[in-house]
Scaffold this motif. Structure first.
Motif, PDB file in Angstrom:
ATOM      1  N   ALA A  81       1.343  31.217  -5.371  1.00  0.00           N
ATOM      2  CA  ALA A  81       1.715  29.910  -5.922  1.00  0.00           C
ATOM      3  C   ALA A  81       0.671  29.479  -6.948  1.00  0.00           C
ATOM      4  N   PHE A  85       0.808  27.578 -10.850  1.00  0.00           N
ATOM      5  CA  PHE A  85       0.150  26.375 -11.384  1.00  0.00           C
ATOM      6  C   PHE A  85      -0.082  26.537 -12.885  1.00  0.00           C
ATOM      7  N   TRP A 107      -3.190  20.594  -3.044  1.00  0.00           N
ATOM      8  CA  TRP A 107      -2.474  21.583  -3.870  1.00  0.00           C
ATOM      9  C   TRP A 107      -1.956  20.962  -5.145  1.00  0.00           C
ATOM     10  N   THR A 153       4.649  18.342  -5.039  1.00  0.00           N
ATOM     11  CA  THR A 153       4.415  19.299  -3.961  1.00  0.00           C
ATOM     12  C   THR A 153       5.207  18.813  -2.755  1.00  0.00           C
ATOM     13  N   ASN A 155       5.428  19.735   0.296  1.00  0.00           N
ATOM     14  CA  ASN A 155       4.673  19.621   1.539  1.00  0.00           C
ATOM     15  C   ASN A 155       3.214  19.964   1.250  1.00  0.00           C
ATOM     16  N   THR A 157       0.063  21.141   2.473  1.00  0.00           N
ATOM     17  CA  THR A 157      -0.303  21.988   3.599  1.00  0.00           C
ATOM     18  C   THR A 157      -1.606  21.560   4.276  1.00  0.00           C
ATOM     19  N   LYS A 201       3.718  31.509   3.953  1.00  0.00           N
ATOM     20  CA  LYS A 201       3.842  30.463   4.968  1.00  0.00           C
ATOM     21  C   LYS A 201       5.175  30.596   5.710  1.00  0.00           C
TER      22      LYS A 201
HETATM   23  C1  LIG Z   1      -0.810  27.981   0.202  1.00  0.00           C
HETATM   24  C2  LIG Z   1      -0.364  27.063  -0.870  1.00  0.00           C
HETATM   25  C3  LIG Z   1      -0.611  27.324  -2.230  1.00  0.00           C
HETATM   26  C4  LIG Z   1      -1.417  28.511  -2.692  1.00  0.00           C
HETATM   27  O1  LIG Z   1      -0.699  29.662  -2.516  1.00  0.00           O
HETATM   28  P1  LIG Z   1      -1.281  31.089  -2.975  1.00  0.00           P
HETATM   29  O2  LIG Z   1      -0.093  31.942  -2.776  1.00  0.00           O
HETATM   30  O3  LIG Z   1      -2.436  31.380  -2.103  1.00  0.00           O
HETATM   31  O4  LIG Z   1      -1.678  30.977  -4.401  1.00  0.00           O
HETATM   32  C5  LIG Z   1      -0.112  26.446  -3.166  1.00  0.00           C
HETATM   33  N1  LIG Z   1       0.582  25.371  -2.803  1.00  0.00           N
HETATM   34  C6  LIG Z   1       0.836  25.075  -1.509  1.00  0.00           C
HETATM   35  C7  LIG Z   1       1.620  23.863  -1.164  1.00  0.00           C
HETATM   36  C8  LIG Z   1       0.371  25.915  -0.507  1.00  0.00           C
HETATM   37  O5  LIG Z   1       0.622  25.626   0.775  1.00  0.00           O
END
Ligand SMILES: *Cc1c(COP(=O)(O)O)cnc(C)c1O
Length: 365
Positions: A81, A85, A107, A153, A155, A157, A201
């Protein structure tokens, strides 16, 4: 084949996180040779008919589960993720335009940091002053007229704050980081221009990122973008421009089948709601435990809470680990405890945590 007698603990980790046992068993069973293929999924060419069928089926199952309209592309990318960005503004934020970001946790802040390197960003709302314990009220969100897109976002985390429904912010195309609650409940894809989620996740293992992007957004990508960073490269080649994360795509496919087998997103949403409600009920039962997030913004995926003191928190984590409940220590920026109870986290594990919380309060409260 002999049944495995491995001992599995309850894994409350935030990500990579617990996977469905039946998925792990299927992957294990077929690891040495895919039925009818005689080679491991780890060994087959990404250009083979077998892998083509695997990635096409994974996409078809993603589409079916979420009811994805035909004008959306489904991509399996790398870079997590976190690379999204950067890719989102690189592709969707033209010079002279502004992107709005609604920030409800760590995040979202990271997404803003990367977008600012690419173009003009307006933080339309942030709840940082309240230590990201809540979502902004509609009146707090200051949108830019004609924004290139609005990012949020779904959720957070780390803080455990979740938008309960598909959020709507004005008329700009909506881009959403759904990494930690993707496919945990029904969603309306047509409300979004682009959705992205690291798989580790709710969707599978680390190393693969699901991106769902509406076709009309693709015209924005500048020609000068590096090939791998341009969404058009991946939509044109159906995620097969270069070697995709083949094992990850295979496992995401198995997880999609597992969710379908449970009855789809409504069914898993009901299970997730029940799991979270049990845990929050225990947190609220007396004043001993305190939830981090405001009640109406609580996440069904990441349950963040505190105990009366840091000493008790450390002691709880220690006792939990000894009892086979792992990964409960909260992120250092929030402190306290965090129980990540994603799709694949079993309800018995929630029951075990609730029982431990009761006993801990009885002896230490
Ligand atoms: C874990 C997470 C990320 C980062 O994800 P990566 O795959 O480690 O880059 C980004 N946004 C949220 C909401 C996350 O939970």
């Amino acid at each position: 084949m002999a049944t495995t007698t491995v001992h599995r603990i309850f894994n409350f980790a935030a990500g990579p996180a617990v996977m469905p046992l039946s998925v792990l068993e299927e992957a294990q069973r077929d690891l040495l040779a895919l039925p009818g293929v005689g080679m491991s999924v780890l060994e087959i060419s990404h250009r083979s008919k077998t892998f083509e069928a695997i990635i096409q089926q994974a996409e078809a199952d993603v589409r079916e589960l979420a009811g994805i309209p035909p004008d959306y592309h489904v991509l399996f990318l790398q870079g997590g993720a976190s690379l999204q960005f950067s890719m989102v503004p690189m592709n969707l934020l033209p010079a002279g335009a502004t992107a709005d970001y609604v920030v409800t946790g760590a995040w979202g802040q990271k997404a803003v940091k990367e977008a600012k390197k690419v173009g003009t960003v307006n933080v339309a709302a942030t709840t940082e002053a309240d230590n990201f314990t809540r979502l902004p009220a509609a009146g707090e969100v200051k949108l830019t007229a004609g924004a290139a897109y609005v990012h949020y976002t779904s959720n957070e985390t780390i803080h455990g704050v979740e938008w309960k429904t598909d959020a709507v912010f004005g008329d700009a195309p909506v881009v959403c980081d759904t990494s930690s609650n993707m496919f945990s409940k029904p969603l309306d894809i047509s409300k979004y221009a682009l959705i992205y989620a690291g798989a580790q996740k709710n969707l599978g293992p680390s190393g693969v990122t699901l991106v769902i992007v509406r076709d009309d957004l693709l015209a924005r990508s500048p020609q000068t973008l590096a090939t791998m960073l341009n969404y058009n490269t991946h939509t044109k080649e159906k995620s097969l421009y270069n070697t995709p994360p083949t094992f990850g795509v295979y496992l995401v496919g198995l997880v999609m089948k597992w969710i379908k087998g449970l009855g789809g997103l409504s069914a898993i949403g009901a299970i997730n709601g029940r799991k979270a409600a049990k845990l929050y009920a225990e947190i609220d039962r007396t004043g001993f435990y305190r939830g981090h997030a405001a009640k109406e913004c609580r996440s069904n995926m990441n349950v963040t809470f505190r105990l009366p003191s840091e000493e008790l928190e450390a002691e709880f984590v220690k006792q939990a680990k000894a009892a086979g409940l792992d990964g409960l220590k909260g992120h250092r920026s929030v402190g306290g405890l965090r129980a990540s109870i994603y799709n694949a986290f079993p309800e018995e594990g929630v029951d075990a945590l609730v029982a431990l919380m009761r006993e801990f309060e009885r002896t230490k409260g």
